[in-house]
Motif scaffolding. Structure first.
Motif, mmCIF file in Angstrom:
data_model
loop_
_atom_site.group_PDB
_atom_site.id
_atom_site.type_symbol
_atom_site.label_atom_id
_atom_site.label_comp_id
_atom_site.label_asym_id
_atom_site.label_seq_id
_atom_site.Cartn_x
_atom_site.Cartn_y
_atom_site.Cartn_z
ATOM 1 N N ALA A 1 68.069 72.811 29.216
ATOM 2 C CA ALA A 1 66.875 72.195 29.813
ATOM 3 C C ALA A 1 67.033 70.682 29.879
ATOM 4 O O ALA A 1 66.513 69.948 29.038
ATOM 5 N N THR A 2 67.756 70.199 30.893
ATOM 6 C CA THR A 2 67.881 68.760 31.101
ATOM 7 C C THR A 2 66.529 68.135 31.402
ATOM 8 O O THR A 2 66.201 67.048 30.923
ATOM 9 N N ASN A 3 65.734 68.816 32.214
ATOM 10 C CA ASN A 3 64.373 68.372 32.527
ATOM 11 C C ASN A 3 63.499 69.620 32.616
ATOM 12 O O ASN A 3 63.834 70.573 33.314
ATOM 13 N N LEU A 4 62.364 69.603 31.929
ATOM 14 C CA LEU A 4 61.527 70.785 31.780
ATOM 15 C C LEU A 4 60.393 70.861 32.788
ATOM 16 O O LEU A 4 59.708 71.877 32.876
ATOM 17 N N LEU B 1 57.588 75.832 26.869
ATOM 18 C CA LEU B 1 56.970 77.113 26.548
ATOM 19 C C LEU B 1 57.258 78.136 27.652
ATOM 20 O O LEU B 1 57.544 79.306 27.371
ATOM 21 N N ALA B 2 57.202 77.706 28.914
ATOM 22 C CA ALA B 2 57.529 78.610 30.020
ATOM 23 C C ALA B 2 58.974 79.095 29.906
ATOM 24 O O ALA B 2 59.271 80.278 30.130
ATOM 25 N N ALA B 3 59.881 78.189 29.550
ATOM 26 C CA ALA B 3 61.288 78.575 29.391
ATOM 27 C C ALA B 3 61.461 79.545 28.232
ATOM 28 O O ALA B 3 62.253 80.491 28.304
ATOM 29 N N ALA B 4 60.712 79.328 27.157
ATOM 30 C CA ALA B 4 60.796 80.223 26.003
ATOM 31 C C ALA B 4 60.292 81.620 26.355
ATOM 32 O O ALA B 4 60.897 82.627 25.979
ATOM 33 N N GLU B 5 59.187 81.674 27.075
ATOM 34 C CA GLU B 5 58.656 82.982 27.494
ATOM 35 C C GLU B 5 59.651 83.704 28.402
ATOM 36 O O GLU B 5 59.820 84.924 28.315
ATOM 37 N N MET C 1 67.039 75.129 33.956
ATOM 38 C CA MET C 1 65.640 75.303 34.326
ATOM 39 C C MET C 1 65.499 75.669 35.797
ATOM 40 O O MET C 1 64.486 76.240 36.196
ATOM 41 N N ARG C 2 66.507 75.374 36.602
ATOM 42 C CA ARG C 2 66.473 75.789 38.012
ATOM 43 C C ARG C 2 66.368 77.314 38.090
ATOM 44 O O ARG C 2 65.551 77.852 38.851
ATOM 45 N N THR C 3 67.169 78.013 37.322
ATOM 46 C CA THR C 3 67.109 79.475 37.312
ATOM 47 C C THR C 3 65.766 79.970 36.807
ATOM 48 O O THR C 3 65.185 80.909 37.365
#
Length: 238
Positions: free
Chosen positions: A104-107, A209-213, A225-227
């Motif tokens: 996650a370079t930028n979230l 949090l979105a990435a964790a979910e 985070m693009r994916t």
């Protein structure tokens, strides 16, 4: 200390309780995601239960311990530390062979849109319409790395999509939290500016949090985070 859940959200571990980690803790509380692990340089590791996902918002010094924990407990990782060494990036890739890892370079969701706009612009500005493209980033005083990882990623996005390198990457250390990143395309007599500004640490915390979910249900592998946002936006329009 670990916290009591308010709903059936995912269980989260947070390594690093600085600005991002503290904001993520608040966002978890507001969204019903139970924090079952916290770790910081001053207080060490506090573990109530193995979390479903670990978010690393710490520093490169904690990297070995974070990866060892994820490998030992088979916990997906959202890696938010960008200033890692080549050896540490390699170790992150190796971990992704066993568990999902989000680099996650930028979230921020709006940064994701900025990346997509950059790719779209590259596709439409070939040949005689090719611009001179530059990237500018601003962070408050105290930001250690120049240029930022996000600025470098934007430059790489443009180069990969257009086949042309950016003419310059400008960095500035001034102003209020949190950051600004701008891609500027210049032609004879006109320019196009695509600027993204973040004014609160709550913004990247929501992205974490979105990435964790997302990572909780993902297969092993290394993604950005693009994916994550590609998948989440596709689901929302399905």
């Amino acid at each position: 200390m670990p916290e009591t859940p308010v709903s059936d959200g995912p269980t989260i571990g947070i390594v690093g309780l600085g600005r991002l980690g503290s904001a993520l803790r608040s966002v978890c509380r507001a969204n019903g995601a139970r924090v079952t692990l916290t770790a910081s340089r001053s207080d060490g590791w506090s573990v109530e239960a193995v979390p479903e996902v670990l978010v690393d918002a710490s520093a490169p010094e904690a990297h070995t311990e974070v990866l060892a924990y994820c490998a030992a407990h088979r916990v997906p990782l959202v890696a938010c530390v960008s200033n890692l060494t080549d050896t540490q990036w390699k170790a992150l890739e190796e971990l992704a062979g066993a568990v999902p890892v989000v680099r996650a370079t930028n979230l921020s969701f709006a940064h994701y849109l900025q990346v997509r706009v950059t790719e779209f612009t590259a596709a439409l500005t070939t040949g005689r319409y090719g611009p001179t493209t530059t990237v500018r980033e601003r962070h408050p005083l105290g930001k250690a790395h120049r240029p930022s990882a996000t600025a470098l990623a934007l430059a790489d996005t443009w180069a990969g999509a257009s086949g042309r390198a950016v003419a310059d990457i400008a960095d500035e250390r001034a102003g209020l939290p949190v950051s600004e990143h701008e891609v500027t395309h210049t032609w004879d007599g006109e320019s196009l500016h695509v600027r993204h500004h973040v004014g609160s640490w709550t913004v990247p915390a929501r992205g974490a949090l979105a990435a964790a979910e997302w990572a909780r249900a993902a297969s092993p592998g290394l993604v950005t985070m693009r994916t994550v946002y590609d998948d989440l936006t596709a689901r929302s329009t399905a």
